[in-house]
Design a protein around this motif. Sequence first.
Motif, short mmCIF file in Angstrom:
data_model
loop_
_atom_site.label_atom_id
_atom_site.label_comp_id
_atom_site.label_asym_id
_atom_site.label_seq_id
_atom_site.Cartn_x
_atom_site.Cartn_y
_atom_site.Cartn_z
N ALA A 43 0.84 -1.21 0.00
CA ALA A 43 0.00 0.00 0.00
C ALA A 43 0.87 1.26 0.00
N ARG A 44 2.04 1.19 0.65
CA ARG A 44 2.91 2.37 0.70
C ARG A 44 3.51 2.68 -0.67
N ARG A 45 3.68 1.68 -1.53
CA ARG A 45 4.24 1.92 -2.87
C ARG A 45 3.19 2.29 -3.90
N ARG A 46 1.93 1.86 -3.62
CA ARG A 46 0.86 2.03 -4.61
C ARG A 46 0.56 3.50 -4.86
N PRO A 47 0.24 3.88 -6.12
CA PRO A 47 -0.18 5.26 -6.37
C PRO A 47 -1.44 5.55 -5.56
N SER A 48 -1.56 6.78 -5.02
CA SER A 48 -2.71 6.99 -4.14
C SER A 48 -3.37 8.34 -4.34
N GLY A 49 -3.43 8.78 -5.61
CA GLY A 49 -4.16 10.01 -5.88
C GLY A 49 -3.37 11.27 -5.60
N ARG A 50 -2.07 11.17 -5.22
CA ARG A 50 -1.25 12.37 -5.05
C ARG A 50 -1.01 12.96 -6.44
N PRO A 51 -0.76 14.29 -6.52
CA PRO A 51 -0.50 14.86 -7.84
C PRO A 51 0.74 14.27 -8.50
N THR A 58 0.91 8.21 -10.90
CA THR A 58 0.15 7.70 -12.05
C THR A 58 -1.28 7.35 -11.63
N PRO A 59 -2.26 7.53 -12.54
CA PRO A 59 -3.63 7.12 -12.20
C PRO A 59 -3.84 5.60 -12.26
N ARG A 60 -2.83 4.83 -12.70
CA ARG A 60 -2.99 3.37 -12.77
C ARG A 60 -3.32 2.84 -11.37
N ARG A 61 -4.34 1.98 -11.29
CA ARG A 61 -4.76 1.43 -10.00
C ARG A 61 -4.61 -0.09 -10.00
N GLU A 62 -3.77 -0.58 -9.13
CA GLU A 62 -3.56 -2.02 -9.02
C GLU A 62 -3.85 -2.44 -7.58
N GLN A 63 -4.38 -3.63 -7.40
CA GLN A 63 -4.67 -4.14 -6.05
C GLN A 63 -3.37 -4.51 -5.32
N ASP A 64 -2.40 -5.00 -6.08
CA ASP A 64 -1.10 -5.41 -5.54
C ASP A 64 -1.22 -6.44 -4.41
N LEU A 117 3.40 12.19 -25.47
CA LEU A 117 2.82 11.02 -24.79
C LEU A 117 1.51 11.37 -24.10
N MET A 118 0.59 10.41 -24.10
CA MET A 118 -0.70 10.65 -23.47
C MET A 118 -1.07 9.57 -22.44
N GLY A 119 -0.13 8.69 -22.09
CA GLY A 119 -0.44 7.57 -21.18
C GLY A 119 -0.57 8.00 -19.72
N ARG A 120 -0.58 7.03 -18.82
CA ARG A 120 -0.72 7.30 -17.38
C ARG A 120 0.66 7.22 -16.75
#
Length: 353
Positions: A46-54, A57-63, A315-318
């Motif tokens: 959870a500490r490594r996962r992206p979490s909506g900070r500016p 990345t918007p990619r969301r994984e359960q991990d 580029l237009m990706g996440r």
Amino acid sequence: MGGNCIGKVFKVTTFGESHGPAIGAVVEGCPSGIELGPGDFAEAMARRRPSGRPSDTPRREQDKVEILSGVFEGRTTGAPITLVISNQDVDSRPYELLKELFRPGHGDYTYFKKYHHFDFRGGGRYSARETAARVAAGVIADKILSPLGVSVLSYTLELGGIRAKKFQFETIEKDKLRCPDPNASVEMEKRLQEIADKGDSVGGVAEIIISGCPSGLGEPVFDKLDADLAKAIFSVGTVKGIEIGAGFDSARMQGSQNNDPITPEGFRTNHAGGILAGISNGDQILIRTALKPIPSIKIKQDTIDRQGRPATIKLMGRYDICPLPRALPVLEAMVKIALADHYLRQKPYERRT
Ligand SMILES: Cc1cc2nc3c(=O)[nH]c(=O)nc-3n(C[C@H](O)[C@H](O)[C@H](O)COP(=O)(O)O)c2cc1C
């Protein structure tokens, strides 16, 4: 493709690509009898996962980490531990243009030159997605180190040119950017928003403090502890510089200033950063590392195609905007992996009298 394994006794091999079905790690050399279950990984992941900070990345994984081998009745058996994390939120469409074009600052060009055929989707094997597997392996390293009283703290010292001036360690975990200076953190966040609005990216400096490390870790002459820590840290994408202790400042000091006087109570100063002659001296190990800006930006840039013809790329990706603070748990994991390896290598030399 070689180079997927780190460590000599505590060995970690990672596998998988960003947009493949899964990534993971095989951990060899972990002693038997250590309690380990899938729930042990949740906090670190959870500490490594992206979490909506500016910055993220918007990619969301359960991990979610699945254990496929090496654990029986909730405890390690000494056999290789296989950890698998599935990739679920995959969108490869924005990467179609990478079939032909190289992103400046990224690995597309060098992977093409070296392997000719490679998975470029989401950065494939050279994506920061791979670092989730390192964080999972770091949890096992931590299980070896924490009973010894070894702890690893990391934080954002600098981001986008803004540097922390105060060090309130107790608030780091709550701070969105893991910065020890709440005022600097607000400035950093504003800077990130400005950069994101322009479609650009920034880098920063991370500081890592290892406390409780026993003396004696590190092996002459090529496997010095500082050399192996540097290797572990340099293996993380965007890392471009490293300092241990006084680091580059020591080049401007005199011996009488740089030497740490030894007293019966311990070292009076710590310019050495806890390592002498490649062996830990029992003091805190102090590391600073510079991370470059994220290479994928939404600004038009000059590049070439696979035939060497000039082209432009937008580029237009996440993407992340800055490797910090997401890189911090990865850096911590790499430090723990290197320390656990050296601890297990040191065991035969432990004094028994
Ligand atoms: C935590 C973290 C997140 C990253 N996120 C991205 C990203 O979203 N997009 C991207 O292009 N690169 C990202 N990178 C950087 C690339 O992985 C890295 O810059 C690239 O592989 C080139 O390697 P190099 O920086 O070592 O030269 C990230 C790196 C880290 C450590």
